[in-house]
Design an enzyme around this catalytic site. Structure first.
Site, short mmCIF file in Angstrom:
data_model
loop_
_atom_site.label_atom_id
_atom_site.label_comp_id
_atom_site.label_asym_id
_atom_site.label_seq_id
_atom_site.Cartn_x
_atom_site.Cartn_y
_atom_site.Cartn_z
CE LYS A 69 -2.09 2.64 4.57
NZ LYS A 69 -2.17 3.24 2.86
CD GLU A 94 -5.72 2.33 3.14
OE1 GLU A 94 -5.62 2.78 1.90
OE2 GLU A 94 -5.27 3.18 3.96
N GLY A 137 -7.21 8.67 0.74
CA GLY A 137 -8.24 8.02 -0.05
C GLY A 137 -9.58 7.53 0.54
CG ASP A 193 -2.12 0.85 1.00
OD1 ASP A 193 -2.32 1.50 0.01
OD2 ASP A 193 -2.95 0.84 1.88
N GLY A 194 0.20 2.46 -0.35
CA GLY A 194 1.07 3.77 -0.14
C GLY A 194 1.01 4.34 1.20
#
Length: 228
Positions: free
Chosen positions: A98, A107, A101, A85-86
């Protein structure tokens, strides 16, 4: 190199990583966002190596399915060797912000099950102290005002996330997000625990208690790998 080119570079590096490190027949954990999308596109070239993927959002599920991946429910899966994941920000300890988005809760759930968290990011995301990027907090709708007051008491400036059409943004879970600016996050683990204990908070977008194990960072000199 442009930011998009750096994202594509690390996405391909992550695809190469999972091809080498994830056993054939295993389940792959997949995150959400622009860099994760590029990873999905890159790893699709050898998707048949995997039994399937567990996705952290409806958007990633759709993209995986478009590439022919079998998307599995997490409740059907016992083991995820690697989650890719970013991040919106990451510090030298591997702690991350995070949730830009909106998929922070799913996540965090998928990351908690994974053996290794591989973070993919362009060089602008590596920071000395996190907090310049507003910290997302997913909140049960009825608690948004109460949570906002308590977050403000911690020194933050919460703002309710809105859609471009002016409506209130809702997560895949039907909750709202407070984006909290003005925080200088010198103790990510402590702040994660403090915010998560506020009644009405589903989770905060700090990934410090379960941070990254590997960072693949796109720079003008290529991909730099850091192991934590």
């Amino acid at each position: 190199m442009t930011q998009d080119e750096l994202k594509a570079l690390v996405a391909q590096a992550a695809a190469d990583y999972v091809k080498q490190e994830v056993p054939e027949g295993a389940v792959l954990g997949v995150g959400t966002g622009s860099t994760a999308n590029l990873f999905i596109d890159a790893v699709a070239a050898f998707k048949d190596r995997f039994a399937g993927a567990v996705s952290s959002s409806e958007a990633s599920t759709r993209r995986l399915q478009q590439h022919g991946f079998k998307v599995l429910d997490l409740n059907e899966v016992d083991d995820i060797p690697v989650y890719v994941d970013g991040a919106d920000e990451i510090d030298a300890s591997g702690a991350m912000i995070k949730g830009g988005g909106g998929a922070l809760t799913r996540e965090k759930i998928v990351a908690s099950v994974a053996g290794r968290f591989v973070c993919i990011a362009d060089g602008s995301k590596l920071v000395e102290t996190m907090g310049a990027f507003p910290l997302p907090v997913e909140v049960i709708p009825m608690a948004r005002a109460a949570v906002a007051r308590q977050v403000a008491a911690l020194g933050g400036q919460p703002r309710l996330r809105m859609n471009k059409d002016g409506g209130i943004y809702k997560t895949d879970n039907g909750n709202v997000i407070l984006d909290v600016s003005g925080l200088k996050i010198t103790d990510p683990r402590g702040l994660e625990q403090s915010i998560n204990q506020i009644p009405g908070v589903v989770t905060v977008g700090l990934f410090a208690l379960r941070g990254a194990n590997v960072l693949l960072l796109g720079t003008g000199e290529g991909v730099q790998r850091t192991d934590y």
